[in-house]
Design a protein around this motif. Structure first.
Motif, PDB file in Angstrom:
ATOM      1  N   ILE A  90      22.614  69.938  73.138  1.00 47.04           N
ATOM      2  CA  ILE A  90      21.855  68.859  73.776  1.00 47.04           C
ATOM      3  C   ILE A  90      22.530  67.495  73.650  1.00 47.04           C
ATOM      4  CG2 ILE A  90      19.709  67.514  73.595  1.00 47.04           C
ATOM      5  CD1 ILE A  90      18.207  70.134  73.330  1.00 47.04           C
ATOM      6  N   PRO A  91      23.025  67.070  72.474  1.00 48.39           N
ATOM      7  CA  PRO A  91      23.636  65.734  72.395  1.00 48.39           C
ATOM      8  C   PRO A  91      24.804  65.546  73.370  1.00 48.39           C
ATOM      9  CG  PRO A  91      23.197  66.572  70.205  1.00 48.39           C
ATOM     10  CD  PRO A  91      22.954  67.713  71.148  1.00 48.39           C
ATOM     11  N   ASP A  92      25.664  66.547  73.479  1.00 49.00           N
ATOM     12  CA  ASP A  92      26.820  66.410  74.361  1.00 49.00           C
ATOM     13  C   ASP A  92      26.453  66.592  75.831  1.00 49.00           C
ATOM     14  OD1 ASP A  92      28.567  65.976  72.190  1.00 49.00           O
ATOM     15  OD2 ASP A  92      28.660  68.123  71.818  1.00 49.00           O
ATOM     16  N   GLU A  93      25.425  67.375  76.083  1.00 51.90           N
ATOM     17  CA  GLU A  93      25.012  67.649  77.467  1.00 51.90           C
ATOM     18  C   GLU A  93      24.190  66.501  78.052  1.00 51.90           C
ATOM     19  OE1 GLU A  93      24.710  69.915  80.979  1.00 51.90           O
ATOM     20  OE2 GLU A  93      25.904  70.307  79.169  1.00 51.90           O
ATOM     21  N   PHE A  94      23.345  65.886  77.238  1.00 53.04           N
ATOM     22  CA  PHE A  94      22.390  64.913  77.776  1.00 53.04           C
ATOM     23  C   PHE A  94      22.576  63.496  77.234  1.00 53.04           C
ATOM     24  CE2 PHE A  94      20.332  69.082  78.069  1.00 53.04           C
ATOM     25  CZ  PHE A  94      20.036  69.116  79.422  1.00 53.04           C
ATOM     26  N   GLY A  95      23.527  63.301  76.310  1.00 61.20           N
ATOM     27  CA  GLY A  95      23.795  61.966  75.801  1.00 61.20           C
ATOM     28  C   GLY A  95      24.780  61.222  76.685  1.00 61.20           C
ATOM     29  N   HIS A 130      18.551  69.596  63.520  1.00 64.94           N
ATOM     30  CA  HIS A 130      19.949  69.954  63.781  1.00 64.94           C
ATOM     31  C   HIS A 130      20.873  68.750  63.608  1.00 64.94           C
ATOM     32  CE1 HIS A 130      23.494  71.622  65.751  1.00 64.94           C
ATOM     33  NE2 HIS A 130      23.528  70.531  66.496  1.00 64.94           N
ATOM     34  N   LEU A 131      20.458  67.596  64.128  1.00 68.72           N
ATOM     35  CA  LEU A 131      21.292  66.405  64.049  1.00 68.72           C
ATOM     36  C   LEU A 131      21.523  65.977  62.605  1.00 68.72           C
ATOM     37  CD1 LEU A 131      19.731  64.278  66.945  1.00 68.72           C
ATOM     38  CD2 LEU A 131      21.798  65.684  67.018  1.00 68.72           C
ATOM     39  N   PHE A 132      20.490  66.082  61.785  1.00 71.83           N
ATOM     40  CA  PHE A 132      20.612  65.675  60.389  1.00 71.83           C
ATOM     41  C   PHE A 132      21.390  66.685  59.558  1.00 71.83           C
ATOM     42  CE2 PHE A 132      16.594  62.790  60.206  1.00 71.83           C
ATOM     43  CZ  PHE A 132      17.283  61.807  60.896  1.00 71.83           C
TER      44      PHE A 132
END
Length: 255
Positions: A90-95, A130-132
């Motif tokens: 999600i971070p790489d796809e939607f950030g 997941h991020l943490f």
């Protein structure tokens, strides 16, 4: 380093989050900034151009994503769905990225009776965990006062919860409530940053009412921060004093 920043609305937590992120990115750190506040102003505090901000959508409002990852209809409460949806992409796809900072907009967790157990809730809290736990960059989360996006599976990985406070009793009262919530969630390191300081008396008000907190720094009342807000730009880009004050705070948390 995983840092969450909270405080009463309007105290300047988003400004602090934005300047911390920009300073660390300028130092060569990989920085992921997460906007978990319903007001969603972190993009402008980071200095993102307007056209880039338009590309961002709150994850909680992405109905196809929520339904695909959780296996149930968005807005459903009490139905069967995946408790551990895939979130690693999600971070790489939607950030979106600017000036070395990657930004992700979470959106609101629905409020359905004292802690909504719904697909949006599961997806966003799984993402925060997941991020943490898994991501290797600095993660900075701009949070609302209620800490709605934090869950017990993630709080043990929070290196610091910074609460921004003004020299006023309403802000101080909110700060105490935030610490109670944080303690209930298992957050161990709750730190204070005083903001909008004009006199030594302002410092004394914060120190006297929050004497059992660790205060790691102060930000001066600064008209240029108001100017940055009016112009929709980052205070980092128009004022050296705020950069100096925030850099001192960064040193105290070891980021």
């Amino acid at each position: 380093m995983k840092i969450a920043i909270s405080g009463k609305g309007g105290v300047g937590k988003t400004t602090l989050a934005g300047v911390i992120a920009r300073i660390l990115a300028q130092r060569g750190k990989k920085v992921l900034a997460i906007d978990a506040d319903p007001d969603a102003n972190l993009a402008s505090a980071l200095g993102f151009p307007t056209e880039m901000v338009k590309e961002l959508s709150p994850l909680a409002s992405m109905t196809p994503l929520v339904e695909e990852r959780t296996g149930t209809k968005k807005g459903t409460i009490g139905a069967m769905f995946k408790l551990n949806p895939r979130v690693d992409d999600i971070p790489d796809e939607f950030g979106v990225s600017f000036q070395g900072v990657k930004l992700l907009l979470l959106g609101c967790i629905p409020q359905g009776g004292g802690g909504c157990f719904c697909p949006e809730n599961v997806l966003l809290k799984s993402l925060i965990r997941h991020l943490f736990v898994r991501r290797d960059e600095v993660v900075i989360v701009d949070m609302e006062a209620g800490l709605e996006h934090l869950g017990r599976g993630s709080t043990e990985y929070v290196d610091a919860l910074i609460v921004v406070v003004e020299p006023g009793l309403r802000s101080i009262g909110t700060t105490k409530q935030i610490r109670t919530l944080a303690t209930d969630l298992g957050v161990k390191n709750v730190l204070i940053v005083g903001n909008k300081i004009t006199t030594e008396e302002d410092r004394k008000i914060i120190e006297e009412h929050l004497s059992d907190f660790e205060i790691i720094g102060y930000l001066s009342f600064n008209p240029k921060i108001l100017q940055a807000d009016r112009q929709g730009v980052s205070a980092y880009d128009i004022d050296d004093r705020v950069k100096t004050e925030v850099a001192e705070i960064i040193e105290r948390i070891g980021a």
